[in-house]
Design a protein around this motif. Structure first.
Motif, mmCIF file in Angstrom:
data_model
loop_
_atom_site.group_PDB
_atom_site.id
_atom_site.type_symbol
_atom_site.label_atom_id
_atom_site.label_comp_id
_atom_site.label_asym_id
_atom_site.label_seq_id
_atom_site.Cartn_x
_atom_site.Cartn_y
_atom_site.Cartn_z
ATOM 1 N N UNK A 102 18.399 -12.853 4.194
ATOM 2 C CA UNK A 102 17.999 -13.113 3.452
ATOM 3 C C UNK A 102 18.470 -12.698 2.180
ATOM 4 N N UNK A 103 18.964 -11.598 1.723
ATOM 5 C CA UNK A 103 19.431 -11.438 0.931
ATOM 6 C C UNK A 103 18.451 -11.216 -0.756
ATOM 7 N N UNK A 104 16.935 -11.115 0.065
ATOM 8 C CA UNK A 104 16.141 -11.484 -0.929
ATOM 9 C C UNK A 104 16.112 -9.984 -1.258
ATOM 10 N N UNK A 105 15.210 -10.047 -3.329
ATOM 11 C CA UNK A 105 14.742 -8.786 -3.350
ATOM 12 C C UNK A 105 13.846 -8.565 -2.923
ATOM 13 N N UNK A 106 13.202 -7.233 -2.771
ATOM 14 C CA UNK A 106 11.372 -7.120 -2.567
ATOM 15 C C UNK A 106 11.005 -5.934 -3.721
ATOM 16 N N UNK A 107 10.048 -6.150 -3.633
ATOM 17 C CA UNK A 107 9.483 -5.752 -5.065
ATOM 18 C C UNK A 107 7.743 -5.144 -4.028
ATOM 19 N N UNK A 108 7.897 -3.519 -4.218
ATOM 20 C CA UNK A 108 6.499 -3.573 -2.623
ATOM 21 C C UNK A 108 5.407 -3.333 -3.537
ATOM 22 N N UNK A 109 4.177 -4.349 -3.568
ATOM 23 C CA UNK A 109 3.117 -3.946 -4.225
ATOM 24 C C UNK A 109 1.222 -3.739 -3.436
ATOM 25 N N UNK A 110 0.908 -3.059 -3.214
ATOM 26 C CA UNK A 110 0.676 -2.088 -4.876
ATOM 27 C C UNK A 110 1.019 -0.126 -4.372
ATOM 28 N N UNK A 111 1.004 0.466 -5.195
ATOM 29 C CA UNK A 111 1.029 2.121 -4.426
ATOM 30 C C UNK A 111 -0.296 2.289 -4.960
ATOM 31 N N UNK A 112 -0.954 1.717 -5.767
ATOM 32 C CA UNK A 112 -2.109 2.861 -6.387
ATOM 33 C C UNK A 112 -2.658 1.250 -6.979
ATOM 34 N N UNK A 113 -4.551 1.361 -6.925
ATOM 35 C CA UNK A 113 -4.457 0.254 -7.154
ATOM 36 C C UNK A 113 -6.032 0.489 -6.840
ATOM 37 N N UNK A 114 -7.655 -0.002 -7.487
ATOM 38 C CA UNK A 114 -8.938 0.237 -7.549
ATOM 39 C C UNK A 114 -9.238 -0.312 -6.322
#
Length: 376
Positions: A102-114
């Motif tokens: 669908x031509x939607x921008x993806x942001x990966x969430x999240x690589x490092x968290x506590x």
């Protein structure tokens, strides 16, 4: 340009229920979020596993309305690598495929968290805490595995989430204790190694507070000066009606962070419910309080006076965002609709909240008409 908080003339069509305005009225407008802000910034939402995998109504709504997506939980460490070396890509793969279709921008969430990190990550073979070198190796392996799988397909990543205390000092998480304060530098370097073309972000809540803002500026500058790229800062916009009271603090943070890179509004919602302790507002998911009628007053709808405050708050926020669209590259709501929002269950399970601009029937709330008109 600073804004003046004033009463905004809003076009409101509300269904009255017991003296309250219920969020199930039908919007008459045809404009979508992504068309309204197409010339300003990406406009996005966070989606859950159920919505990604099985809810066709929500998938169609998201494809129609939004230009950006974030996985609510399915790209966090416990979801992707619950056991060492055993990855579960099912939901993340589907999210990326859906976005591409669908031509939607993806942001990966999240690589490092506590939070939401399996216990094994911080443990050594002997049951003792993992050594610095072991934990750094695990961090590098995880980041390279995750980003490597989606290299060229996911263009941006929330690399580190919530590394600061409210006073701007560094949170003494397991990452901090076992590796040291330079764990952030390593995380961003590992992410850049895995995909040199990806945009890399630091993400946190309550960054409108001057002391936390200053801490974030120092943190990002230190990482950048150490040779690791940080391309932007995400302001988790978990707000409430009247919180923050002074919206110029948000504007000040946008200006300050804009000098360091992109500015992202990453987790936008506005709760209409009372909060038991003003000092604890934000997004600390470790909070867990007992439910009470006093703190869950709007089961059947929102009183007119509070609905107006909600509308005015959102309008004022979008005025700020649009005034600084030269710095802001994305605005993302944390959830698709009121029914799915995490605010219904934080800081206590079972509340009924109305924090988004899409109601429980996935109808745009009438105030969106005023908000969209700001962008014209």
């Amino acid at each position: 340009m600073r804004i003046q908080l004033a009463t905004t003339k809003l076009v409101l069509s509300v269904l009255l229920l017991g003296g309250c305005a219920a969020y199930d009225n039908q919007s008459t407008q045809n404009t979508t979020f992504k068309s309204a802000f197409a010339d300003d910034f990406l406009i996005g939402t966070a989606v859950s596993e159920r919505q990604v995998m099985t809810n066709e109504k929500t998938r169609a709504f998201v494809a129609e309305q939004f230009s950006a997506l974030t996985a609510e939980n399915s790209m966090k460490w416990e979801s992707l690598q619950p056991q060492e070396g055993e990855f579960n890509w099912r939901v993340a793969d589907e999210l990326v495929a859906f976005s591409e279709a669908h031509g939607i921008h993806v942001t990966g969430h999240t690589l490092l968290w506590h939070q939401q990190v399996p216990e094994w990550v911080f443990e050594g073979a002997d049951g003792e805490p993992a050594s610095r070198s072991l934990l750094l190796n695990r961090l590098r392996q995880h980041i390279h595995s995750v980003i490597g799988r989606y290299k060229g397909r996911i263009p941006s990543w929330d690399v580190v989430n919530e590394a600061l205390n409210e006073d701007g000092s560094m949170r003494e998480s397991q990452w901090y204790k076992l590796i040291g304060p330079d764990y952030l530098v390593h995380a961003f370097k590992f992410a850049h190694e895995a995909d040199p073309e990806a945009k890399l972000y630091y993400n946190d809540y309550n960054l409108f507070k001057p002391e936390k803002r200053n801490g974030a500026v120092k943190l990002v500058r230190d990482i950048q000066q150490a040779g690791a790229p940080v391309h932007g800062i995400g302001l988790q916009a978990h707000y409430g009606v009247g919180y923050p009271e002074d919206l110029t603090q948000i504007e000040d943070s946008i200006i300050a962070f804009g000098e360091l890179g992109e500015v992202l509004i990453t987790e936008l919602d506005v709760s209409v419910l009372p909060f038991p302790d003003e000092e604890q507002q934000g997004a600390d998911i470790s909070l867990n309080m007992a439910l009470s009628d006093q703190l869950n007053p709007y089961v059947d709808g929102v009183p007119e006076q509070d609905l107006k405050k909600f509308n005015d708050h959102y309008v004022s926020l979008f005025k700020i965002f649009l005034d600084h669209k030269d710095k802001i590259s994305r605005v993302t709501f944390w959830g698709v609709d009121d029914a799915q929002s995490w605010r219904n269950n934080w800081p206590m399970s079972g509340r009924t909240d109305y924090p988004l601009l899409v109601d429980r029937k996935q109808v745009l709330k009438p105030v969106t008409e005023t908000i969209f008109s700001l962008a014209q």
